[in-house]
Design an enzyme around this catalytic site. Structure first.
Site, short mmCIF file in Angstrom:
data_model
loop_
_atom_site.label_atom_id
_atom_site.label_comp_id
_atom_site.label_asym_id
_atom_site.label_seq_id
_atom_site.Cartn_x
_atom_site.Cartn_y
_atom_site.Cartn_z
N THR A 127 0.81 -1.21 0.09
CA THR A 127 0.04 0.04 0.01
C THR A 127 0.79 1.28 0.00
O THR A 127 2.04 1.65 0.55
CB THR A 127 -1.00 -0.10 1.20
OG1 THR A 127 -1.69 1.31 1.46
CG2 THR A 127 -0.28 -0.09 2.31
N ASP A 128 0.46 2.20 -0.64
CA ASP A 128 0.95 3.63 -0.55
C ASP A 128 0.88 4.22 0.65
O ASP A 128 1.86 5.16 1.04
CB ASP A 128 0.52 4.67 -1.42
CG ASP A 128 -1.10 4.93 -1.16
OD1 ASP A 128 -1.66 4.18 -0.35
OD2 ASP A 128 -1.50 5.89 -1.67
N GLU A 129 0.29 3.39 1.75
CA GLU A 129 0.30 4.26 3.10
C GLU A 129 1.52 3.95 3.91
O GLU A 129 1.71 4.46 4.88
CB GLU A 129 -0.71 3.62 3.68
CG GLU A 129 -2.26 4.10 3.14
CD GLU A 129 -3.55 3.80 4.41
OE1 GLU A 129 -3.40 3.85 5.35
OE2 GLU A 129 -4.58 3.90 3.53
N TYR A 164 -1.83 -0.13 10.98
CA TYR A 164 -2.37 -0.86 9.64
C TYR A 164 -1.01 -0.57 8.96
O TYR A 164 -0.64 -1.68 8.28
CB TYR A 164 -3.42 -0.18 8.96
CG TYR A 164 -3.77 -0.63 7.39
CD1 TYR A 164 -3.80 -1.93 7.09
CD2 TYR A 164 -3.40 0.27 6.52
CE1 TYR A 164 -3.67 -2.29 5.54
CE2 TYR A 164 -3.43 -0.04 5.00
CZ TYR A 164 -3.41 -1.11 4.69
OH TYR A 164 -3.58 -1.59 3.36
N LYS A 208 1.93 -3.36 7.64
CA LYS A 208 2.10 -3.58 6.14
C LYS A 208 3.51 -3.15 5.78
O LYS A 208 4.20 -3.99 5.09
CB LYS A 208 1.08 -2.62 5.03
CG LYS A 208 -0.31 -3.13 5.33
CD LYS A 208 -0.69 -4.29 4.43
CE LYS A 208 -0.41 -4.17 3.00
NZ LYS A 208 -0.75 -5.75 2.52
P1 NAD Z 1 -10.23 -6.96 1.88
O1 NAD Z 1 -10.23 -6.47 3.50
O2 NAD Z 1 -11.29 -6.80 1.22
O3 NAD Z 1 -9.83 -8.51 2.15
C1 NAD Z 1 -8.59 -9.22 3.01
C2 NAD Z 1 -8.76 -10.46 2.65
O4 NAD Z 1 -8.07 -11.22 3.39
C3 NAD Z 1 -10.39 -11.17 3.15
O5 NAD Z 1 -10.89 -12.10 2.33
C4 NAD Z 1 -9.88 -11.63 4.45
O6 NAD Z 1 -10.78 -12.82 4.94
C5 NAD Z 1 -8.49 -12.14 4.11
N1 NAD Z 1 -7.74 -12.56 5.30
C6 NAD Z 1 -7.64 -11.47 6.44
N2 NAD Z 1 -6.54 -12.24 7.26
C7 NAD Z 1 -6.33 -13.38 6.92
C8 NAD Z 1 -5.41 -14.39 7.42
N3 NAD Z 1 -4.73 -14.29 8.39
N4 NAD Z 1 -5.30 -15.50 6.26
C9 NAD Z 1 -5.84 -15.52 5.25
N5 NAD Z 1 -6.75 -14.53 4.72
C10 NAD Z 1 -6.79 -13.62 5.48
O7 NAD Z 1 -8.99 -6.11 1.55
P2 NAD Z 1 -8.58 -5.80 0.05
O8 NAD Z 1 -9.13 -4.04 -0.12
O9 NAD Z 1 -9.19 -6.36 -0.67
O10 NAD Z 1 -7.04 -5.49 0.14
C11 NAD Z 1 -6.30 -6.54 -0.25
C12 NAD Z 1 -4.72 -6.23 -0.25
O11 NAD Z 1 -4.59 -4.94 -0.93
C13 NAD Z 1 -4.31 -6.06 1.20
O12 NAD Z 1 -2.87 -6.69 1.64
C14 NAD Z 1 -4.19 -4.33 1.48
O13 NAD Z 1 -3.28 -4.01 2.20
C15 NAD Z 1 -3.78 -4.01 -0.06
N6 NAD Z 1 -4.40 -2.91 -0.58
C16 NAD Z 1 -5.53 -2.53 -0.57
C17 NAD Z 1 -5.89 -1.28 -1.12
C18 NAD Z 1 -7.44 -0.77 -1.04
O14 NAD Z 1 -7.68 0.46 -1.45
N7 NAD Z 1 -8.07 -1.65 -0.77
C19 NAD Z 1 -4.91 -0.38 -1.61
C20 NAD Z 1 -3.74 -0.80 -1.64
C21 NAD Z 1 -3.26 -2.12 -1.19
O1 DAU Z 2 -4.20 4.07 0.37
C1 DAU Z 2 -4.46 2.59 0.34
C2 DAU Z 2 -5.29 2.01 1.21
O2 DAU Z 2 -6.58 2.76 1.13
C3 DAU Z 2 -5.16 0.80 1.54
O3 DAU Z 2 -3.95 0.45 1.92
C4 DAU Z 2 -6.20 0.68 2.66
O4 DAU Z 2 -6.29 -0.84 2.94
C5 DAU Z 2 -7.85 1.08 2.45
O5 DAU Z 2 -8.67 0.74 3.52
C6 DAU Z 2 -7.36 2.55 2.02
O6 DAU Z 2 -7.21 3.23 3.20
P1 DAU Z 2 -7.79 4.58 3.51
O7 DAU Z 2 -7.85 4.89 5.14
O8 DAU Z 2 -7.42 5.76 2.77
O9 DAU Z 2 -9.44 4.35 3.17
P2 DAU Z 2 -10.82 4.63 3.64
O10 DAU Z 2 -11.73 4.08 2.74
O11 DAU Z 2 -11.05 4.04 5.16
O12 DAU Z 2 -10.78 6.12 3.96
C7 DAU Z 2 -10.77 7.04 2.76
C8 DAU Z 2 -10.74 8.52 3.25
O13 DAU Z 2 -12.14 8.81 3.56
C9 DAU Z 2 -9.90 8.79 4.53
O14 DAU Z 2 -9.23 10.14 4.17
C10 DAU Z 2 -10.97 8.78 5.61
C11 DAU Z 2 -12.28 9.26 4.94
N1 DAU Z 2 -13.24 8.52 5.68
C12 DAU Z 2 -13.33 7.33 5.72
C13 DAU Z 2 -14.51 6.79 6.21
C14 DAU Z 2 -14.64 5.27 6.63
C15 DAU Z 2 -14.46 9.50 5.94
O15 DAU Z 2 -14.42 10.64 5.67
N2 DAU Z 2 -15.39 8.81 6.74
C16 DAU Z 2 -15.50 7.49 6.73
O16 DAU Z 2 -16.52 7.11 7.23
#
Ligand code: NAD
Ligand code: DAU
Length: 342
Positions: free
Chosen positions: A126-128, A150, A154
């Site tokens: 993740t970019d975070e 988080y 990561k």
């Molecule tokens: P998500 O929360 O939707 O899915 C995570 C999945 O991992 C779920 O199916 C969960 O059951 C499984 N899981 C959790 N713990 C586990 C364990 N111990 N063993 C096996 N499976 C397990 O997440 P997502 O948004 O699909 O993110 C997927 C990956 O991409 C993550 O590694 C996240 O850090 C990364 N990522 C997400 C975003 C985003 O915007 N969603 C952006 C950048 C990177």
């Molecule tokens: O940048 C990549 C990341 O993006 C991933 O690594 C994470 O897994 C994914 O959850 C996401 O993190 P963020 O914290 O950016 O996503 P989230 O959807 O929780 O929030 C996006 C923005 O919106 C953030 O600035 C917080 C704000 N927010 C979020 C929620 C849930 C609100 O204002 N209200 C809300 O209820």
């Protein structure tokens, strides 16, 4: 890529990636390995359940025996690790599971990958991990300064991957992606939460002043980037994946309301997220040089996402009426009690 282990394959991006690989690589066998936490959902994979090139295995990436068994039994040659605890807000109240899965679980997978000499181990990062980027854009060599449990967990996973590359020559690649949106995203994340709340005429809880910025990209653009790195990326390298376009949270809320024809009075500013990173920004020149370019603008990605949630109420209503309700109440009741309209 003959036998691809997709950990976290029942989650949001993982399940989109399973669909993507089955479409794009007809000769590959996909083994989705998932613990099915609250975020894992077999409904996401319902339409491929009968595909002979797909297998689902229930399991935890922290379970050494089970991981070893899967790696051996399915002759895994490629690992793509999506499995993680992923929601920043949850990491503020229950950090332990993040450290366990996102850092220790990655180590367990790396050990097994090393033992079975996999051809590629890809870590979905993740970019975070770069932390809040107030000026400019983080290139891959920037220091890691994660600020939430988080992102710190990561970063631990990423660093273990790079250590296994350096110490043992394991062919590891990492992508660090910005915020994904699209089908099957659990409605705790801001975009699906706002869309589903708006459909039901419920408040959209915007944290703080809503001027924090994120780079939103369509999930299949991210899947393409991972595929490209798997086939063209150099082992030992990290690749950022972002569109370069940032949108403020308040504007995302307004865009969603506009797409749904709902009033802006649904927007409520609520207590901010502790330690809220105001801005992320990555420099994605390195993956662009490999030939990647996202196919969707933010508007197109959002439009497709809104349409999907409108057309798939069967998917999200089940979630929102289940265990999610307790989470929502805990997370938002106090915040919304002191709500203020814009
Ligand atoms: P998500 O929360 O939707 O899915 C995570 C999945 O991992 C779920 O199916 C969960 O059951 C499984 N899981 C959790 N713990 C586990 C364990 N111990 N063993 C096996 N499976 C397990 O997440 P997502 O948004 O699909 O993110 C997927 C990956 O991409 C993550 O590694 C996240 O850090 C990364 N990522 C997400 C975003 C985003 O915007 N969603 C952006 C950048 C990177
Ligand atoms: O940048 C990549 C990341 O993006 C991933 O690594 C994470 O897994 C994914 O959850 C996401 O993190 P963020 O914290 O950016 O996503 P989230 O959807 O929780 O929030 C996006 C923005 O919106 C953030 O600035 C917080 C704000 N927010 C979020 C929620 C849930 C609100 O204002 N209200 C809300 O209820």
């Amino acid at each position: 890529m003959r036998n691809i282990l997709v950990t976290g394959g029942a989650g949001f991006i993982g399940s989109n990636f399973v669909h993507y690989v089955l479409r794009k690589h007809p000769r590959s066998h996909v083994i989705a390995y998932d613990k099915l936490t609250y975020a894992g959902n077999l409904d996401n994979l319902e339409d491929v359940a009968d595909d002979s090139r797909y297998t689902f295995v229930w399991g935890d990436i922290c379970d050494e025996e089970n991981v070893d068994h899967v790696m051996r039994a399915y002759r895994v040659d490629t690992v793509v690790n999506f499995a993680a605890e992923t929601h920043v807000d949850r990491s503020l109240t229950e950090a332990g599971s993040f450290v366990h899965t996102d850092t220790y679980g990655t180590y367990v997978l790396l050990e097994a990958a090393r033992k079975y000499h996999v051809e590629r181990f890809h870590q979905v990062g993740t970019d975070e991990v770069y932390g809040e980027v107030m000026n400019g854009s983080a290139a891959e060599g920037w220091p890691l300064e994660p600020r939430s449990p988080y992102s710190a967990s990561k970063a631990g996973g990423d660093l273990m991957c790079l250590a296994y590359s350096t110490s043992f020559g394991l062919p590891v690649t990492i992508t660090r992606c910005t915020n994904n949106i699209g089908p099957y995203q659990y409605p705790e994340k801001v975009v699906p939460l706002f869309i589903t709340n708006a459909i039901d005429d419920q408040p959209l809880p915007v944290y703080g002043d809503g001027t924090q910025m994120r780079d939103y990209q369509f999930v299949l653009d991210h899947c393409e980037a991972i595929d490209l790195v798997l086939t063209q990326g150099r082992p030992g390298e990290v690749y950022n994946v972002g569109t370069g376009v940032e949108t403020r949270n308040i504007d995302i809320a307004r865009m969603i309301l506009r797409l749904l024809g709902k009033p802006e009075s649904l927007i409520h500013h609520v207590t901010d997220r502790p330690g809220h990173d105001r801005r992320y920004s990555v420099d994605s020149e390195k993956i662009r040089a490999l030939g990647w370019a996202g196919r969707h603008s933010t508007e197109q990605a959002l439009e497709k996402t809104v349409r999907w949630y409108l057309e798939n109420e069967w998917w999200w209503r089940k979630i929102k009426s289940g265990a999610f309700r307790a989470y929502y109440q805990k997370q938002y009741t106090d915040r919304l009690a002191h709500l203020s309209n814009i």
